[in-house]
Design a protein around this motif. Sequence first.
Motif, PDB file in Angstrom:
ATOM      1  N   ILE A 483      13.069 -30.179 -31.817  1.00  0.00           N
ATOM      2  CA  ILE A 483      12.476 -29.903 -33.134  1.00  0.00           C
ATOM      3  C   ILE A 483      11.777 -31.177 -33.613  1.00  0.00           C
ATOM      4  CG2 ILE A 483      12.999 -29.341 -35.535  1.00  0.00           C
ATOM      5  CD1 ILE A 483      15.487 -27.853 -34.350  1.00  0.00           C
ATOM      6  N   CYS A 506      17.924 -22.928 -43.094  1.00  0.00           N
ATOM      7  CA  CYS A 506      18.431 -22.978 -41.718  1.00  0.00           C
ATOM      8  C   CYS A 506      19.890 -22.510 -41.714  1.00  0.00           C
ATOM      9  CB  CYS A 506      18.338 -24.397 -41.158  1.00  0.00           C
ATOM     10  SG  CYS A 506      19.254 -24.565 -39.617  1.00  0.00           S
ATOM     11  N   PRO A 507      20.220 -21.486 -40.938  1.00  0.00           N
ATOM     12  CA  PRO A 507      21.581 -20.944 -40.977  1.00  0.00           C
ATOM     13  C   PRO A 507      22.589 -21.765 -40.167  1.00  0.00           C
ATOM     14  CG  PRO A 507      20.259 -19.694 -39.450  1.00  0.00           C
ATOM     15  CD  PRO A 507      19.337 -20.705 -40.051  1.00  0.00           C
ATOM     16  N   VAL A 510      20.959 -27.531 -39.454  1.00  0.00           N
ATOM     17  CA  VAL A 510      20.265 -28.459 -38.551  1.00  0.00           C
ATOM     18  C   VAL A 510      19.557 -29.556 -39.358  1.00  0.00           C
ATOM     19  CG1 VAL A 510      18.309 -28.627 -36.940  1.00  0.00           C
ATOM     20  CG2 VAL A 510      20.029 -26.825 -36.653  1.00  0.00           C
ATOM     21  N   TYR A 511      19.056 -29.186 -40.541  1.00  0.00           N
ATOM     22  CA  TYR A 511      18.305 -30.154 -41.353  1.00  0.00           C
ATOM     23  C   TYR A 511      19.207 -30.700 -42.451  1.00  0.00           C
ATOM     24  CZ  TYR A 511      14.574 -27.807 -38.923  1.00  0.00           C
ATOM     25  OH  TYR A 511      13.786 -27.283 -37.933  1.00  0.00           O
ATOM     26  N   CYS A 525      21.332 -26.003 -33.275  1.00  0.00           N
ATOM     27  CA  CYS A 525      20.308 -24.956 -33.447  1.00  0.00           C
ATOM     28  C   CYS A 525      20.687 -23.632 -32.769  1.00  0.00           C
ATOM     29  CB  CYS A 525      18.978 -25.471 -32.897  1.00  0.00           C
ATOM     30  SG  CYS A 525      17.666 -24.277 -33.022  1.00  0.00           S
ATOM     31  N   LEU A 526      20.552 -22.551 -33.554  1.00  0.00           N
ATOM     32  CA  LEU A 526      20.875 -21.196 -33.061  1.00  0.00           C
ATOM     33  C   LEU A 526      19.661 -20.486 -32.461  1.00  0.00           C
ATOM     34  CD1 LEU A 526      22.778 -19.868 -36.228  1.00  0.00           C
ATOM     35  CD2 LEU A 526      23.839 -20.576 -34.097  1.00  0.00           C
ATOM     36  N   HIS A 527      18.513 -21.170 -32.419  1.00  0.00           N
ATOM     37  CA  HIS A 527      17.270 -20.582 -31.894  1.00  0.00           C
ATOM     38  C   HIS A 527      16.851 -19.349 -32.701  1.00  0.00           C
ATOM     39  CE1 HIS A 527      17.799 -22.439 -27.584  1.00  0.00           C
ATOM     40  NE2 HIS A 527      18.315 -23.213 -28.511  1.00  0.00           N
ATOM     41  N   CYS A 528      17.137 -19.366 -34.018  1.00  0.00           N
ATOM     42  CA  CYS A 528      16.804 -18.163 -34.810  1.00  0.00           C
ATOM     43  C   CYS A 528      15.335 -18.102 -35.167  1.00  0.00           C
ATOM     44  CB  CYS A 528      17.665 -18.099 -36.064  1.00  0.00           C
ATOM     45  SG  CYS A 528      17.141 -19.233 -37.370  1.00  0.00           S
ATOM     46  N   LYS A 529      14.658 -19.259 -35.191  1.00  0.00           N
ATOM     47  CA  LYS A 529      13.227 -19.420 -35.451  1.00  0.00           C
ATOM     48  C   LYS A 529      12.834 -19.368 -36.924  1.00  0.00           C
ATOM     49  CE  LYS A 529      11.087 -20.164 -32.199  1.00  0.00           C
ATOM     50  NZ  LYS A 529      10.427 -19.445 -31.137  1.00  0.00           N
ATOM     51  N   THR A 530      13.802 -19.394 -37.843  1.00  0.00           N
ATOM     52  CA  THR A 530      13.441 -19.358 -39.263  1.00  0.00           C
ATOM     53  C   THR A 530      12.573 -20.548 -39.662  1.00  0.00           C
ATOM     54  OG1 THR A 530      15.512 -18.247 -39.700  1.00  0.00           O
ATOM     55  CG2 THR A 530      14.411 -19.185 -41.602  1.00  0.00           C
ATOM     56  N   CYS A 531      12.930 -21.749 -39.162  1.00  0.00           N
ATOM     57  CA  CYS A 531      12.214 -22.956 -39.606  1.00  0.00           C
ATOM     58  C   CYS A 531      10.756 -22.941 -39.168  1.00  0.00           C
ATOM     59  CB  CYS A 531      12.927 -24.204 -39.096  1.00  0.00           C
ATOM     60  SG  CYS A 531      13.225 -24.205 -37.333  1.00  0.00           S
ATOM     61  N   TRP A 542       8.818 -26.215 -33.407  1.00  0.00           N
ATOM     62  CA  TRP A 542      10.023 -25.836 -32.658  1.00  0.00           C
ATOM     63  C   TRP A 542       9.612 -25.628 -31.204  1.00  0.00           C
ATOM     64  CZ3 TRP A 542      12.526 -22.535 -29.422  1.00  0.00           C
ATOM     65  CH2 TRP A 542      13.930 -22.479 -29.489  1.00  0.00           C
TER      66      TRP A 542
HETATM   67  S1  SF4 Z   1      15.675 -22.243 -35.183  1.00  0.00           S
HETATM   68 FE1  SF4 Z   1      15.348 -23.585 -36.947  1.00  0.00          FE
HETATM   69  S2  SF4 Z   1      16.261 -22.485 -38.660  1.00  0.00           S
HETATM   70 FE2  SF4 Z   1      17.069 -21.537 -36.802  1.00  0.00          FE
HETATM   71  S3  SF4 Z   1      18.985 -22.585 -36.372  1.00  0.00           S
HETATM   72 FE3  SF4 Z   1      17.373 -23.674 -35.227  1.00  0.00          FE
HETATM   73  S4  SF4 Z   1      16.717 -25.276 -36.594  1.00  0.00           S
HETATM   74 FE4  SF4 Z   1      17.835 -23.828 -37.867  1.00  0.00          FE
END
Ligand code: SF4
Length: 556
Positions: A483, A506-507, A510-511, A525-531, A542
């Motif tokens: 990231i 960010c769930p 991470v930040y 990071c959960l790889h959810c892609k919200t950020c 990302w």
């Molecule tokens: S993809 Fe982004 S928002 Fe989702 S868990 Fe990872 S850092 Fe956080």
Amino acid sequence: MDMEREVIEFDVIFVGGGPANLSSAIHLTNLIRQYNEDIESGKLQGNQIDIEDKIAVLEKGAYFGAHNISGAVLIPDVLSELLPDHRELGCPIDAEVTKESMYFFTEQGKIKVPFIPPFLDNHGNYLLSLSKFIGWLSKIAEKNKVMMLEGTAAVEMLYDGLRVIGVHTDDKRLQEDGEYETPGYILKSKVVVLGEGSSGTLRNKIVDKLHLDSNRAPSIYEIGVKEIYEVKNNPLEKGECIHTFGYPFRKGLSGGGFIYSISETQVVIGLIAHLSSEDPQFDPHRELQKFKQHPFIIDIIKDGKPTHYGARTLPCGGYFSVPKLTSDGVMITGDSANLVDSRKLKGIHTAIKSGMLAAEVLFEAFKINDFSANQLSKYEEKLKNSWIYSDLRQSRNFTPAVAMGVPFPGGPLLGFQILTGGATPIGDLKTKPDYSTTKDIKQYYGERLPESFPKADDRIIVSKLTDVYFSGTAHDERQKSHIRLKDEAVCGKCISDYKAPCTLFCPASVYELEENGIRVNFSNCLHCKTCDLKCPFRNIVWNLPEGGGGPRYTLQ
Ligand code: SF4
Ligand SMILES: Cc1cc2nc3c(=O)[nH]c(=O)nc-3n(C[C@H](O)[C@H](O)[C@H](O)COP(=O)(O)OP(=O)(O)OC[C@H]3O[C@@H](n4cnc5c(N)ncnc54)[C@H](O)[C@@H]3O)c2cc1C
Ligand code: SF4
């Protein structure tokens, strides 16, 4: 520094081992096997198709299913089409939906909706864990002689001009001298099928590069967060499915809740929230914790303990936002193609079907040895003539109507859509990209203060870090952070005007806000892609981390 990379040649590379691409690989190899048998028996004339070591699925999760999370209610018809004998093959179905209800929640109360809207009628649908389902599908693909490469991320597309000719996989384990212990591979292929799920990284890059989304509505997203509770005295029946709207959603934040009883002792509790939220302090994890404090849910989990957690975005732009899905050497399936039916809250069935349609076009390509852009484009024709498109058309105005607020003013628009097959009296509703909808602190809160939140007890109110632990997430620290913040000065402005939304949306925490700016704990990071989607300044890049890192979902 240029590294020596091994080059391997395939016919088809599937990037992403979710329901879309695994179904595609299984359907393609089943069609080819039947064709070869028919030629062998003399029923058909022609040459057999050799697929040994020619078809591969790449999955960045440590194992197939590690990164797959869903509700998950599966409409079984399409699974029966793919694998008519799925029950005999041991499909991991937790329960069939036997009882369902829908409630409007206020903070402390609830009103039962006297009917279930037809699109949310789940009776007889399967309740299952997507991660277990994916593990099971991967074994079937493997038996069909598909090369299954888990722990492998495709990090770049390879082009010859504008034609896709393969992918480059991740370098592993950065050494002190700056070299990687295991360099990635160059995997060449006639076709790359991108089924990376929601907001796929390579998918987004190729959509931008080839302008595949010109004249389409923007891709917009929701985030789904869920926990699984182990409960002692489950008041729900196994197979009971409850949907909610209202609390904790409010003006400026829309979405819905779900409660699924998957066994006598396990209950799934989750929320789907629109990333179009205007609240700069939007925190989907906190909304889930608030949801669980509703007396109706407290009653279910009061003797229980949380055991699993996960989060992932899902596309909700549907019909108007589907980009062009083929180009020279490439096809796009499932969530990467924006095929989720947000009205039904489902995308597994459309992912499976899109994968099957892609497989049918690839099968023809093998038979006539034509993998041209023209041949691949038949996939889009098939999609447009399938029930996926007619369903998406009926859902075309659903998300923006819900985002306006339910029951008012969105409710009457939803009623109108049910009566007219998707229309609204004010024409088709427009959407904006999610990063652009966040208001700054002054605009959104005025004189009010953002709410504070009760301390976590890790039983009913679970902290983010405890939940990250429940997701099994970790990344090898011997790699550069995947990231990157583009410009720290931009963060400075954002911290003062927006109070750093990434530290909340960010769930996985991470930040983190520090004296000197934003610290990135990439390992969580959960790889959810919200950020990727919600930073108001699009200041986050990302990239794909080394394969094998990220969540290790087992039941999600
Ligand atoms: S993809 Fe982004 S928002 Fe989702 S868990 Fe990872 S850092 Fe956080
Ligand atoms: C909380 C939640 C609840 C949901 N509930 C339901 C429900 O009840 N019913 C329903 O039908 N749908 C539901 N959905 C939607 C459903 O889960 C998705 O529509 C479906 O999983 C999409 O399948 P897919 O194959 O397109 O993508 P995914 O399931 O996301 O799979 C994509 C895979 O690709 C891998 N990948 C991505 N990029 C790369 C890369 N570059 N290299 C290698 N691997 C890569 C990922 O790790 C992942 O395993 C829900 C979603 C969420 C988040
Ligand atoms: S990364 Fe984005 S959301 Fe976070 S502080 Fe910087 S600009 Fe704001």
